[in-house]
Design an enzyme around this catalytic site. Structure first.
Site, short mmCIF file in Angstrom:
data_model
loop_
_atom_site.label_atom_id
_atom_site.label_comp_id
_atom_site.label_asym_id
_atom_site.label_seq_id
_atom_site.Cartn_x
_atom_site.Cartn_y
_atom_site.Cartn_z
CE1 TYR A 144 -3.47 84.02 24.04
CE2 TYR A 144 -2.96 86.22 24.82
CZ TYR A 144 -3.00 85.29 23.80
OH TYR A 144 -2.55 85.64 22.56
CE LYS A 193 -6.60 69.82 15.83
NZ LYS A 193 -6.47 69.69 14.36
CG ASP A 225 -6.87 71.58 11.34
OD1 ASP A 225 -8.05 71.79 11.71
OD2 ASP A 225 -6.41 70.43 11.20
CG ASP A 249 -2.86 86.27 19.43
OD1 ASP A 249 -2.91 87.49 19.17
OD2 ASP A 249 -1.79 85.64 19.59
#
Ligand code: IPM
Ligand code: MG
Length: 371
Positions: A144, A193, A225, A249
């Site tokens: 962001y 990740k 995931d 988010d």
């Protein structure tokens, strides 16, 4: 009983922001007048409406007033009218600017399946299982706020956004998540990740190092995931979840669906100064002005504000109980309506909850806070 006097900056913003914020303010007013507190509300322009009025989404006077207030209550920002603006001049840029300027690096999103809404949960829960989790989202870093670039020539365009984290940025939010987990069920799931991203590798190493200071908390690191899958398969396994800005988010919207509606979920942002409270649902322009938005997310923000910023846990509980009582009585906004329940609008829902708060305040005056 100790009475408190506090100033609350109110940034209603765009879309359904004004309706749900009005609902939350009315519940806070009820708490104040019934229990002898004094809350001063300072309404300030913010988001798209501030672009229209002042030429920018986060006017200096708004930021200044937020810094001086005891807490900030925010509605939502954004809408089609400003969608064609460049990223740095959109309402959302005002929200990111506010988070950054107030140093809000922690965002807590409690996702709880309320008893009266159990049938609204879209996934199957075993008997005795429920959903009661908190997502601790890093809010001031990551993709962001990383460097971004756009360039284009000869018919091809390139754009990039960079995920950047320092170990210090990860550690400070991780410390908070570990403390939060230590005070709850002592389980923390950290999402990354790390099998693909260097920033996630740093995330995992830093969180695992931070874990050494919390031997009583059981840490699980999950790939994002797999976390998305597990949330739907068996949400009851999660208690506190720690995420980067971007992963939080996404996963918080997914988790909100499990609680019955995204309109029900509040959030609290903390950092170096004033704390900020905002429902996670966004401006929902298609609902704006129709009196059909769900104000419960915003009202539960008011409860969090009372507990976390003003040190008024019993008042907070009175608001939470009033919400549960109103839902148990069968009142529903359109997003959570089901056969047998009574559909009402945003302002009627606020009035019902307000009345339930007044009733419990009356009992408090008569009998004390009880247990
Ligand atoms: C949220 C929202 C914001 C975010 C948008 C409106 C900038 O989706 O608070 O979850 O992405 O953080
Ligand atoms: Mg979001």
């Amino acid at each position: 009983m100790s009475r408190v006097q506090k100033a609350i900056a109110v940034l209603a913003g765009d879309g359904i922001g004004p309706e749900v914020t009005r609902a939350a303010v009315s519940v806070l007013e009820e708490c104040a007048s019934a229990l002898g507190h004094r809350f001063d509300f300072i309404a300030l322009p913010f988001g798209g409406i501030a672009i229209d009025r002042c030429g920018e989404p986060l006017p200096a006077e708004t930021l200044d007033a937020c810094r001086k207030a005891d807490a900030v209550l925010l509605g939502a920002v954004g809408g089609a009218k400003w969608d064609s603006q460049p990223l740095n001049r959109r309402p959302e840029a005002g929200l990111l600017g506010l988070r950054k300027e107030l140093g809000l690096y922690i965002n807590v999103r409690p996702v709880k399946l309320l008893g009266a809404l159990r049938a609204m949960c879209p996934v199957r829960l075993d008997e005795g299982e429920t959903i009661d989790m908190e997502i601790v989202r890093e809010l001031a870093g990551g993709i962001y706020f990383g460097p971004r670039q756009s360039s284009g020539s000869n018919g091809d365009e390139i754009a990039s956004d960079m995920e950047v984290y320092s170990a210090k940025e990860i550690e400070r939010v991780a410390l908070y998540a570990f403390r939060r987990a230590a005070a709850r069920s002592k389980r923390l799931a950290s999402i990354d990740k790390a099998n693909v991203l260097a920033s996630s590798g740093l995330w995992r190493r830093t969180v695992e190092r931070t874990a050494k200071g919390f031997p009583e908390v059981k840490l699980d690191s999950l790939y994002v995931d797999n976390a998305a899958l597990q949330l739907v398969l068996r949400p009851a396994q999660f208690d506190v979840m720690l995420t980067s800005n971007m992963f939080g988010d996404i996963l918080s919207d997914e988790a909100a669906a499990l609680a019955g509606s995204i309109g029900l979920i509040p959030s609290m942002s903390l950092g170096n100064g004033t704390a900020l409270y905002e429902p996670i649902h966004g401006s929902a322009p298609q609902l704006a002005g129709k009196n059909s938005a769900n104000p419960i997310g915003a009202i539960l923000c008011a409860a969090m504000l009372l507990r976390e910023s003003f040190g008024l846990p019993r008042e907070a509980m009175a608001v939470e109980k009033a919400v549960e009582h109103t839902l148990a009585a069968g009142f529903r906004t359109p997003d959570i309506v089901r056969g047998g329940s009574r559909m009402i609008g945003c302002s009627e829902m606020a009035a019902q909850i307000r009345a339930a708060v007044a009733e419990s305040a009356m009992e408090t005056e008569k009998y004390g806070w009880g247990v």
